[in-house]
Write a protein that holds these residues in place. Structure first.
Motif, short mmCIF file in Angstrom:
data_model
loop_
_atom_site.label_atom_id
_atom_site.label_comp_id
_atom_site.label_asym_id
_atom_site.label_seq_id
_atom_site.Cartn_x
_atom_site.Cartn_y
_atom_site.Cartn_z
N LEU A 63 0.73 -1.15 0.09
CA LEU A 63 0.05 0.02 0.10
C LEU A 63 0.84 1.24 0.13
O LEU A 63 0.75 2.35 -0.79
CB LEU A 63 -0.91 -0.12 1.38
CG LEU A 63 -2.26 -0.72 1.09
CD1 LEU A 63 -3.03 -0.90 2.38
CD2 LEU A 63 -3.13 -0.52 0.17
N THR A 64 1.95 1.32 0.87
CA THR A 64 2.63 2.67 1.08
C THR A 64 3.39 2.95 -0.21
O THR A 64 3.86 4.04 -0.32
CB THR A 64 3.48 2.47 2.34
OG1 THR A 64 4.16 1.57 2.22
CG2 THR A 64 2.58 2.68 3.59
N ASP A 65 3.93 1.85 -0.82
CA ASP A 65 4.89 2.13 -1.86
C ASP A 65 4.10 1.86 -3.27
O ASP A 65 4.71 1.82 -4.35
CB ASP A 65 5.97 1.11 -2.08
CG ASP A 65 6.72 1.27 -0.79
OD1 ASP A 65 6.76 2.64 -0.35
OD2 ASP A 65 7.55 0.61 -0.33
N LEU A 66 2.70 2.07 -3.23
CA LEU A 66 2.04 1.88 -4.59
C LEU A 66 2.43 3.45 -5.17
O LEU A 66 1.88 4.45 -4.81
CB LEU A 66 0.50 1.69 -4.27
CG LEU A 66 -0.12 0.49 -4.20
CD1 LEU A 66 -1.57 0.67 -3.87
CD2 LEU A 66 0.18 -0.28 -5.38
N LEU B 118 -1.94 8.53 -0.61
CA LEU B 118 -1.70 7.94 0.81
C LEU B 118 -2.88 8.54 1.51
O LEU B 118 -3.59 7.99 2.62
CB LEU B 118 -0.48 7.97 1.32
CG LEU B 118 0.56 7.47 0.51
CD1 LEU B 118 1.99 7.69 1.27
CD2 LEU B 118 0.47 5.86 0.71
N ARG C 122 3.90 7.72 7.44
CA ARG C 122 4.17 8.02 6.14
C ARG C 122 3.69 9.34 5.55
O ARG C 122 4.45 10.04 5.22
CB ARG C 122 3.94 6.77 5.36
CG ARG C 122 4.29 7.06 3.80
CD ARG C 122 5.85 6.98 3.71
NE ARG C 122 6.24 5.41 4.13
CZ ARG C 122 6.65 4.42 3.40
NH1 ARG C 122 6.56 4.61 2.06
NH2 ARG C 122 6.83 3.32 3.92
#
Lengths: 158, 209
Positions: free
Chosen positions: A60-63, B195, B112
């Motif tokens: 998810l975070t590096d999509l 995000l 993040r």
């Protein structure tokens, strides 16, 4: 550990990566992350919970939108290939249909539905995703409806 | 097809998973992580090494030089090196805090987003400060160099010269400001927005239709 839970990693890759190169990239990243983080695993949660967190966080975070490119180091090393599952019968077609329907869900819905299909409890889903059980229940009902509809649409479409 | 049937289908996929040998895993572990944070950390280390290799000999050369004027060059280099080290340290701290792969997905996303926003601000300020410093340094070096080359005594610039230099500087810095803003948004804007959307979706109980 990776061997034992490889299904989890493969399924996250199938759900979150759209082409073969991205699947391989994601698979590689998840394995590297699991390896790097293993030292910090203190057994406070189940190993599967911990692995789900790492796999989903990586997915998810590096999509990011990837440029289509041919990465030679994958073609050079067949040992890194993640082969496509072969569909050879009617039952397999249904499986394909299920993946197509899930692919139409949002990124978070995919994570929730994956854990639902794996028979994970709401408690474990909360531990992995950090979403309260109340919210998860409401979401789950919506997702079930949506998935039913998507499967119907997909099956009519084929 | 009912949902229970879907569960059965889903579980059946396990039977058909590709084989994964230990040598496959070892092969994967020989590769370096290509995640954006891992790459940024590696790039930062490379930048530090590159600047050390570039600055150290220059500072040493100017400090042993008999020309008194070179002491100013040394001061400029030392000040810019210290500024860069402060920037690099802060950036590394942000990148380090940004990674929490084994945390809950929601808290990881939240951290993040927070850290990325701080990083974007850092890039923005650093970009603008670098533009100002770069311009000042090049003006000072060119000005001093011009007089030294002609063997003349350095004099205070006239009002006209100052006006021209300030005007050129203002245009350059303004241009750098907009290019910097556009580039940072191009690099991180959409990613941060994605995000944030994920985070928002996690909190929502109902779909947005």
């Amino acid at each position: 550990m990776i061997q034992q839970h490889k299904g989890l990693i493969y399924k996250v890759c199938y759900l979150y990566a759209h082409d073969e190169a991205s699947k391989q990239d994601l698979f590689q990243e998840i394995v590297i992350q699991l390896w790097k983080m293993f030292g910090s695993f203190r057994g406070e949660a189940k190993i599967s919970t911990w692995m789900y967190r790492i796999a989903l966080n990586t997915a998810l975070t590096d999509l990011r939108r990837r440029k289509t490119k041919v990465d030679l180091h994958y073609t050079d090393q067949s040992n890194l290939d993640i082969e496509e599952v072969q569909y050879d019968s009617q039952r397999d077609e249904e499986e394909k249909l299920l993946y197509r329907a899930i692919a139409k869900l949002s990124q978070i819905e995919k994570a929730v539905v994956m854990m639902y299909l794996e028979d994970k409890s709401y408690e474990e889903m909360e531990e992995v995703l950090g979403i309260s059980q109340g919210t998860l229940r409401v979401k789950m009902n919506r997702i079930k409806e949506k998935l039913r509809l998507l499967v119907k649409i997909e099956s009519h479409g084929t | 097809m009912e949902l229970d049937q879907l569960k059965t289908l889903w579980k059946r996929a396990d039977e058909k998973l590709p084989t994964l040998s230990d040598s496959h895993i070892e092969g994967i572990l020989r590769h370096r992580s290509q995640r954006p944070i891992a790459r940024m950390k590696r790039n930062l280390k490379l930048e530090i090494v590159f600047l050390t290799l570039l600055y150290a000999p220059l500072i040493w050369y100017f400090s042993i030089s008999f020309e008194k004027i070179y002491i100013y060059y040394d001061i400029i280099l030392i000040v810019s090196a210290i500024t860069f080290l402060i920037y690099a340290r802060y950036k590394y701290k942000l990148l380090y805090k940004m990674e929490c792969a084994s945390c809950e997905v929601k808290s990881n996303l939240s951290v993040r987003v927070n850290m990325l926003e701080k990083l974007v601000k850092l890039y923005f300020y650093w970009g603008n400060i670098s533009a100002v410093l770069g311009y000042l340094i090049s003006v000072v070096i060119s000005y001093i160099g011009l007089f030294t080359e002609q063997g003349k005594e350095i004099r205070v610039p006239s009002m006209l010269e100052i006006t021209i230099l300030v005007s050129i500087g203002a245009v350059f810095i303004l241009l750098a400001y907009f290019v910097n803003r556009w580039y940072i948004f191009k690099l991180y804007g959409q990613h941060i927005q994605n995000l944030k959307t994920l985070l928002l979706e996690m909190d929502k109980k109902t779909d947005q239709k």
